[in-house]
Enzyme design. Structure first.
Site, mmCIF file in Angstrom:
data_model
loop_
_atom_site.group_PDB
_atom_site.id
_atom_site.type_symbol
_atom_site.label_atom_id
_atom_site.label_comp_id
_atom_site.label_asym_id
_atom_site.label_seq_id
_atom_site.Cartn_x
_atom_site.Cartn_y
_atom_site.Cartn_z
ATOM 1 N N ASP A 90 6.646 5.128 -12.021
ATOM 2 C CA ASP A 90 6.473 5.172 -10.565
ATOM 3 C C ASP A 90 7.306 4.058 -9.912
ATOM 4 O OD1 ASP A 90 5.566 5.838 -8.096
ATOM 5 O OD2 ASP A 90 3.494 5.152 -8.388
ATOM 6 N N SER A 128 0.919 1.057 -1.523
ATOM 7 C CA SER A 128 1.827 1.559 -2.562
ATOM 8 C C SER A 128 3.260 1.134 -2.342
ATOM 9 C CB SER A 128 1.799 3.082 -2.556
ATOM 10 O OG SER A 128 0.718 3.510 -3.290
ATOM 11 N N GLY A 129 3.924 0.861 -3.425
ATOM 12 C CA GLY A 129 5.341 0.470 -3.346
ATOM 13 C C GLY A 129 5.520 -1.007 -3.077
HETATM 14 N N1 ARG Z 1 -1.533 5.282 -4.149
HETATM 15 C C1 ARG Z 1 -1.863 4.375 -3.108
HETATM 16 C C2 ARG Z 1 -0.821 4.424 -1.996
HETATM 17 O O1 ARG Z 1 -0.111 5.405 -1.924
HETATM 18 C C3 ARG Z 1 -2.054 2.991 -3.597
HETATM 19 C C4 ARG Z 1 -3.190 2.930 -4.497
HETATM 20 C C5 ARG Z 1 -3.484 1.604 -4.999
HETATM 21 N N2 ARG Z 1 -4.870 1.661 -5.262
HETATM 22 C C6 ARG Z 1 -5.557 0.736 -5.839
HETATM 23 N N3 ARG Z 1 -6.833 0.882 -5.956
HETATM 24 N N4 ARG Z 1 -4.997 -0.395 -6.236
HETATM 25 O O2 ARG Z 1 -0.775 3.588 -1.135
#
Ligand code: ARG
Length: 437
Positions: free
Chosen positions: A291, A387-388
């Site tokens: 990812d 994310s990212g």
């Molecule tokens: N997939 C999520 C996003 O698109 C981020 C998830 C991170 N989650 C976590 N529990 N650390 O922003």
């Protein structure tokens, strides 16, 4: 009704004796003089107030006016080596340390000690096999009207130093050159070091996080589809960012994306469009593996005290189990919660993959390209919209390295469900192959 008696009205004027008249004239002159004095006094007071106000404005506005200079000089005992071309090679850093220490010492011992701010080596070129050092110097001063005099003083101080004691460093004083520099270009050079923050706060104690401050996480960027924040991203050079591959599930078209820099999402003054998006070739949604993506900006950003790049760790580096790291982003404050306008920071701990793969945690789905961070008891975690973005860790010298990229997790901050990140060291060579960094 009888009209009310008012002075000078309905009262007959009383004739006055000549003495009385003389006395009155004298009194009138005194009154006039006193009035005159009052007027003069108020004029003087006004002049003083204006001058004082002017001086205050002058000092507030100009006392801290930064001045930047570019200097260069040839060394006579450092042989040029190709390694000096790589600004973060050990050779370059040692040279930077040597020269900056010399410049610091020079000005700290001089009358300009209060005006001198800092300096940085910006290039090492060569002349007849020896190193030519190029540096940027920053000063703060109230010499706005007398920049030429200030210039002379700096030049004299430096020239005298280079002619006399330079420790183990041998300098050819006749090669010394100095010129003015404009602020954005100079600040860009002064802020090129990776992993340095403007402010250093301890106790960073996202979901369960705190508001960040200006300049605290200067590599954090917001990846926006159109103008809407969608993901976090991390600046790794003036024109490249790393982010998560899953951020581009909706669109991979660079024209649809923008990158914003600044603490408040509503007030990001530095924005860039995107030239290219490179997604890891083995990333296949809905799998979480690989990812990672890199984003090339359409034009480079100028580094400032609040826009800087993070350092990338070497592929072989291991972030120790249980060590502290900080995750930052504009993601929701809890699962399905509200999104903040101000960047959030959360202090988490690195969890080793073995623990993270325990049955009650993620039961075996954590691969070597992933890294877990958070707490098994929950509390602090990244969340949707983070994310990212970066998970960073500080080394013993105070330099910040990118350990992870926010990737996934089971909801946010749940017990036994820490955040899962893309392990940057695992993809270090991939990043190099795509960006040359
Ligand atoms: N997939 C999520 C996003 O698109 C981020 C998830 C991170 N989650 C976590 N529990 N650390 O922003």
């Amino acid at each position: 009704m009888a009209p009310a008696l008012c002075p000078g009205r309905n009262v007959s004027p009383q004739p006055q004796s000549s003495e009385q008249l003389a006395g009155r004239t004298e009194a009138n002159t005194k009154i006039k003089l006193t009035r005159c004095g009052k007027i003069i006094l108020s004029i003087i007071m006004m002049v003083i107030a204006t001058v004082t106000l002017g001086l205050i404005v002058y000092f507030v506005a100009f006392r801290n006016t930064p001045f930047y200079y570019h200097i260069s000089f040839k060394t006579c005992n450092i042989d040029y080596d190709n390694k000096f071309e790589k600004p973060y090679s050990q050779e370059y850093m040692d040279l930077n340390y040597k020269i900056v220490s010399l410049i610091n010492e020079t000005f700290h011992e001089s009358k300009l000690r209060r005006q001198y701010v800092n300096s940085h080596i910006v290039q090492a070129s060569q002349a007849k096999g020896k190193v030519v050092v190029h540096a940027v110097l920053k000063f703060k001063s109230c010499f706005k009207n007398n920049a030429a005099k200030f210039w002379d003083r700096i030049e004299t101080i430096l020239y005298q130093k280079l002619q006399s004691k330079t420790g183990t460093l041998c300098v050819d004083p006749s090669s010394f050159k100095m010129s003015d520099m404009e602020m954005p270009a100079a600040e860009n050079l002064l802020n090129t070091c990776c992993g340095q923050r403007t402010i250093t706060r301890s106790g960073n104690k996202i979901a369960g996080g705190k508001d960040a401050e200006e300049g605290e996480w200067p590599w954090q960027a917001s990846l926006q589809q159109g103008k809407v924040h969608h993901c976090g991203a991390t600046l790794i050079s003036n024109s490249w960012l790393v982010t998560a591959a899953h951020c581009f599930l909706r669109s991979k078209d660079p024209k649809e994306w923008n990158v914003g820099f600044g603490l408040l999402l509503s007030d990001q003054k530095t924005k860039r469009s995107v030239k290219n998006i490179i997604i890891h070739e083995n990333y296949h949604y809905p799998a979480h593996e690989h990812d990672i993506a890199v984003v090339h900006l359409s034009s480079p950003v100028l580094y400032t005290s609040s826009i800087r790049r993070v350092c990338l760790p070497e592929a072989t580096y291991r972030f120790p189990h249980n060590s502290e790291a900080v995750v930052t982003g504009w993601g929701t404050l809890k699962s399905d919660g509200e999104s903040p306008n101000i960047l959030q920071k959360g202090l988490v701990k690195i969890i080793d993959n073995k623990t993270c793969n325990n049955q009650e945690v993620y039961g075996g789905v954590i691969t070597p390209g992933m890294l877990c961070a958070g707490y098994l008891e929950g509390k602090v975690d990244a969340c949707q919209g983070d994310s990212g973005g970066p998970l960073v860790s500080m080394d013993s010298k105070g330099t910040w390295f990118l350990a992870g990229i926010v990737s996934w997790g089971d909801e946010c901050a749940l017990p036994n469900k820490p955040g899962v990140y893309t392990r940057v060291t695992h993809y270090r060579d991939w990043i190099y192959s795509k960006t040359g960094l």
